[in-house]
Structure formats: structure tokens, C-alpha cells
Design a protein around this motif. Sequence first.
Motif, mmCIF file in Angstrom:
data_model
loop_
_atom_site.group_PDB
_atom_site.id
_atom_site.type_symbol
_atom_site.label_atom_id
_atom_site.label_comp_id
_atom_site.label_asym_id
_atom_site.label_seq_id
_atom_site.Cartn_x
_atom_site.Cartn_y
_atom_site.Cartn_z
ATOM 1 N N ASP A 43 0.862 -1.180 0.000
ATOM 2 C CA ASP A 43 0.000 0.000 0.000
ATOM 3 C C ASP A 43 0.901 1.234 0.000
ATOM 4 O O ASP A 43 1.586 1.513 0.975
ATOM 5 N N LYS A 44 0.932 1.952 -1.117
ATOM 6 C CA LYS A 44 1.779 3.141 -1.220
ATOM 7 C C LYS A 44 0.974 4.428 -1.106
ATOM 8 O O LYS A 44 1.392 5.488 -1.554
ATOM 9 N N GLY A 45 -0.184 4.328 -0.474
ATOM 10 C CA GLY A 45 -1.017 5.503 -0.233
ATOM 11 C C GLY A 45 -0.352 6.444 0.765
ATOM 12 O O GLY A 45 0.624 6.089 1.427
ATOM 13 N N GLU A 46 -0.903 7.638 0.875
ATOM 14 C CA GLU A 46 -0.334 8.654 1.760
ATOM 15 C C GLU A 46 -0.226 8.139 3.197
ATOM 16 O O GLU A 46 -1.200 7.651 3.774
ATOM 17 N N GLY A 47 0.975 8.228 3.749
ATOM 18 C CA GLY A 47 1.225 7.796 5.124
ATOM 19 C C GLY A 47 1.325 6.293 5.299
ATOM 20 O O GLY A 47 1.527 5.815 6.410
ATOM 21 N N ARG A 48 1.212 5.533 4.218
ATOM 22 C CA ARG A 48 1.242 4.071 4.318
ATOM 23 C C ARG A 48 2.590 3.487 3.887
ATOM 24 O O ARG A 48 2.890 2.338 4.159
ATOM 25 N N VAL A 50 6.432 4.936 4.137
ATOM 26 C CA VAL A 50 7.207 6.089 4.608
ATOM 27 C C VAL A 50 8.662 5.682 4.816
ATOM 28 O O VAL A 50 8.944 4.642 5.402
ATOM 29 N N HIS A 52 12.475 7.390 6.182
ATOM 30 C CA HIS A 52 13.056 8.528 6.895
ATOM 31 C C HIS A 52 14.520 8.232 7.192
ATOM 32 O O HIS A 52 14.857 7.149 7.686
#
Length: 81
Positions: A43-48, A50, A52
Motif C-alpha cells: 500500500d503506497k497511499g499517503e502515510g502508508r 514512509v 526517513h
Amino acid sequence: PRHRFMSSYEQRVEPADRRYQYLLVAADPYETVAFKIPNEPIDKGEGRFVTHWDEEGKKFTLTLYFMEPTEEASTTTSKAQ
């Protein structure tokens, strides 16, 4: 650090198994590390999905979620229409 996903058919260390894929993480001057994970859609949806890089602490964090079977089916249906 860099990362990528690799099919089990690309690697030559273990016999290929379509149930798995590999998550590779590379960072100089270290060797590349591979994690064997289920071969499920990510799932490369927003916030899924990440990543850093903590420059000060020299820590790389990658958080990912697999798509729920219902999400996967609806995404496939949406693309087909």
C-alpha cells in the motif's frame, strides 16, 4: 540509503518462490541487506509507505503496509473500468 523491491526470481541465493519478494536496503559503506517479505501488494497511499533518514543518529526507517485484500480487489476493479 536506498531501497528497492526484488522478485524472488531475480535473486540467486535461494530457490525462487512466488510467495515471497525481497526488500533490499543499501547504504554506503555497508553491504546491501535483504529482507524476505510476503509477495503481497504494498500500500503506497499517503502515510502508508514512509521512509526517513535520521542524519544525526544515522538511522534509516522504512514503514510499509500491505494492502488489505478488499483494497486490492477494489483497486484492480477501478483500473479495469
